[in-house]
Design an enzyme around this catalytic site. Structure first.
Site, PDB file in Angstrom:
ATOM      1  N   ASP A 226      34.934  50.748  42.453  1.00  0.00           N
ATOM      2  CA  ASP A 226      34.993  50.023  41.189  1.00  0.00           C
ATOM      3  C   ASP A 226      34.079  50.877  40.362  1.00  0.00           C
ATOM      4  O   ASP A 226      34.143  52.275  40.332  1.00  0.00           O
ATOM      5  CB  ASP A 226      34.575  48.697  41.187  1.00  0.00           C
ATOM      6  CG  ASP A 226      34.975  47.825  40.393  1.00  0.00           C
ATOM      7  OD1 ASP A 226      34.593  47.953  39.175  1.00  0.00           O
ATOM      8  OD2 ASP A 226      35.991  46.926  40.660  1.00  0.00           O
ATOM      9  N   HIS A 276      31.709  45.319  35.818  1.00  0.00           N
ATOM     10  CA  HIS A 276      32.585  44.962  36.715  1.00  0.00           C
ATOM     11  C   HIS A 276      32.314  45.183  37.938  1.00  0.00           C
ATOM     12  O   HIS A 276      32.744  44.262  38.830  1.00  0.00           O
ATOM     13  CB  HIS A 276      34.012  45.653  36.145  1.00  0.00           C
ATOM     14  CG  HIS A 276      35.180  44.963  36.635  1.00  0.00           C
ATOM     15  ND1 HIS A 276      35.739  45.402  38.075  1.00  0.00           N
ATOM     16  CD2 HIS A 276      36.098  43.968  36.315  1.00  0.00           C
ATOM     17  CE1 HIS A 276      36.892  45.077  38.276  1.00  0.00           C
ATOM     18  NE2 HIS A 276      37.057  43.747  37.265  1.00  0.00           N
ATOM     19  N   SER A 447      41.094  40.394  39.589  1.00  0.00           N
ATOM     20  CA  SER A 447      39.986  41.366  40.086  1.00  0.00           C
ATOM     21  C   SER A 447      39.137  40.483  40.934  1.00  0.00           C
ATOM     22  O   SER A 447      39.032  40.881  42.086  1.00  0.00           O
ATOM     23  CB  SER A 447      38.967  41.659  38.933  1.00  0.00           C
ATOM     24  OG  SER A 447      39.683  42.670  37.933  1.00  0.00           O
TER      25      SER A 447
END
Length: 502
Positions: A226, A276, A447
């Site tokens: 990520d 994120h 996600s």
């Protein structure tokens, strides 16, 4: 999963070729006058959009030579060449004479470009049968596409989302992209367990707290590909062993190069500069802490995080290369059993495919997000690389359902599992820790569904450490809503973690 490819048809025959060869054995290739002008970036994007809007998966192999060449020119003249005698020959370490095959192809490129081998070759991958070269001539692209030694020829740095007036860029927000915001959690969205950790509402929907009586993920290592992890969040750092989480480790690496120059090689480190990646790592394996913050699914699992990209859309050379390098590194790490990635693109990228296949060939169980976006949810199905047969695609659904996707989630035939991550009344998503110390936040979309599923897989594998990937996946399917009949858009549906660890 059936891979769908749409052919791209163009107005005229692209190439005409003479029957003769030069004295080195290379074909003499002549480009038709009508095809010698490169396409504009907008024209390339329009062709890609036509495929995507038709519900198909765009791959460069389905494009014309002119289109591939044009995209190479628009992307710093850089191309990736995947080589091998068969379509599945991606592993350099298992390919006899791999270096010789590469040398032949580099020599051929140098011939058509009228340059030296040193001038055209930029990068050679140490683990995969691929290399990056500079190409200016359409004849070179055609020669490569004809070669039996070439698996694919692709533009290496064509930036789809940088094309002017794009209408398909994902939203950048705390639910689906970057964001540093913190938010006070609604008391209805969690319950509290010892030693003062908050259990997100979605965990109860999937019977995760009940599963903890059998397994907490101990002994299993999850890799997160990520945007990295926050240096400001100690529960994903020095206090990873906090509260009821003990005896485990977290490691952080960086493979993303933050540079406009493709030849740059210095990464910007493991730290999250988006937010994120911190959220994904948190959901999968945050500590069962004593600080009044949300707990992760597999709160005693080990964690390895990679900063592989700057944001969730893998657009451009360094992001795509960073992801590829993260997958090969995790594939080479014998401790890693599970890999989770909640990023992607709307079309395939050969080097990422090779990296994923490399990790998969080494027994890793790979989960990828089916797609999250507000601007193109209505007509885009499952995104790349979640559509690949080597990965398990996951998407998010609304509370109390297994076949009503969240407001920003994608669905499609490649989806295998769903996670309830959007509340029916408030619309709230999943509680997590914030980028910053002692603060909380919400995260949503496919996600968070993917990271949650990776955590559940760790619970199952920890309970059955002698199992292989296929056995773990089979048990997860057996616990899910639709087993044994797979839903056409939502796979096997919601996993019951308690049943999965029985």
């Amino acid at each position: 999963m059936i891979r769908k490819i749409i052919p791209l048809f163009f107005a005229a025959l692209v190439l005409s070729t003479t029957a003769c060869s030069d004295d080195k054995g290379y074909d003499e290739i002549t480009i038709a006058e009508t095809q010698r002008e490169p396409m504009t970036a907008q024209e390339i994007k329009t062709k890609i959009d036509e495929s995507v809007q038709a519900g198909m998966h765009f791959t460069w192999s389905a494009a014309s030579t002119r289109m591939v060449w044009s995209a190479i020119l628009k992307g710093n003249k850089l191309a990736t060449i995947g080589f091998g005698m068969t379509a599945q020959q991606f592993d350099r370490t298992k390919t006899s004479q791999a270096q010789n095959l590469q040398e032949q192809l580099v020599q051929m490129i140098a011939h058509y470009e009228g340059k030296t081998k040193e001038e055209v070759l930029m990068y050679s991958d140490p683990f995969l049968n691929l290399f990056d070269v500079y190409i200016e001539k359409q004849e070179t692209v055609e020669a490569l596409r004809r070669s039996s030694l070439v698996r694919y020829v692709e533009p290496a740095d064509f930036r789809y989302f940088s094309v002017a007036d794009t209408q398909m860029a994902p939203e950048s927000s705390t639910s689906s992209g970057c964001g540093y915001d913190a938010e006070t959690l609604n008391s209805a969205d969690f319950t509290t367990v010892t030693p003062n950790a908050r259990v997100p509402w979605t965990f109860n929907q999937h019977q995760i707290p009940a599963a903890w009586a059998q397994s907490t993920g101990r002994g299993i290592t999850i890799g997160i590909v990520d945007t990295g992890t926050s240096p400001s969040q100690s529960l994903l750092g020095s206090n990873f062993n906090n509260g009821a989480s003990t005896g485990r480790s977290i490691q952080k690496f960086g493979t993303f190069v933050d540079s406009i120059w493709p030849w740059s090689t210095t990464t910007d480190g493991p730290n999250d500069r988006c937010g994120h990646g911190t959220s994904m790592a948190w959901v999968a394996a945050a500590p069962r802490n004593d600080r009044g913050l949300p707990v992760g699914v597999a709160y005693n699992a080990n964690l390895i995080t990679y900063r592989a990209a700057s944001n969730v859309v893998l657009d451009g050379y360094h992001e795509q290369n960073g992801v590829k390098n993260a997958f090969t590194a995790l594939g080479n790490n014998p401790a890693v059993r599970i890999i989770s990635m909640s990023m992607g693109h709307i079309f395939s990228v050969g080097r990422i495919e090779d990296g994923i296949r490399y990790a998969h060939s080494r027994g890793k169980l790979i989960f990828c997000a089916g797609g999250t976006s507000t601007s193109f949810t209505n007509f885009v199905g499952v995104i790349f690389p979640a559509w690949m047969p080597e990965v398990v695609a996951v998407t998010g659904v609304k509370e109390g359902t297994s076949n009503q996707k969240c407001d920003v989630c994608h669905s499609g035939s490649e989806i295998q599992f769903t996670v309830q991550m959007q509340r029916s009344a408030s619309g709230n998503t999943v509680p997590v820790g914030s980028y910053y110390e002692n603060l909380s936040d919400y995260v949503g979309g496919s996600s968070v569904a993917t990271a949650t599923t990776a955590g559940i897989a760790a619970l199952v594998w920890s309970k059955n450490p002698s199992w292989n990937r296929d056995q773990v996946l089979a048990k997860m399917r057996q616990s899910a809503t639709y087993f044994p009949t797979r839903n056409s858009q939502y796979g096997f549906g919601n996993i019951n973690a308690s049943l999965a660890v029985q």
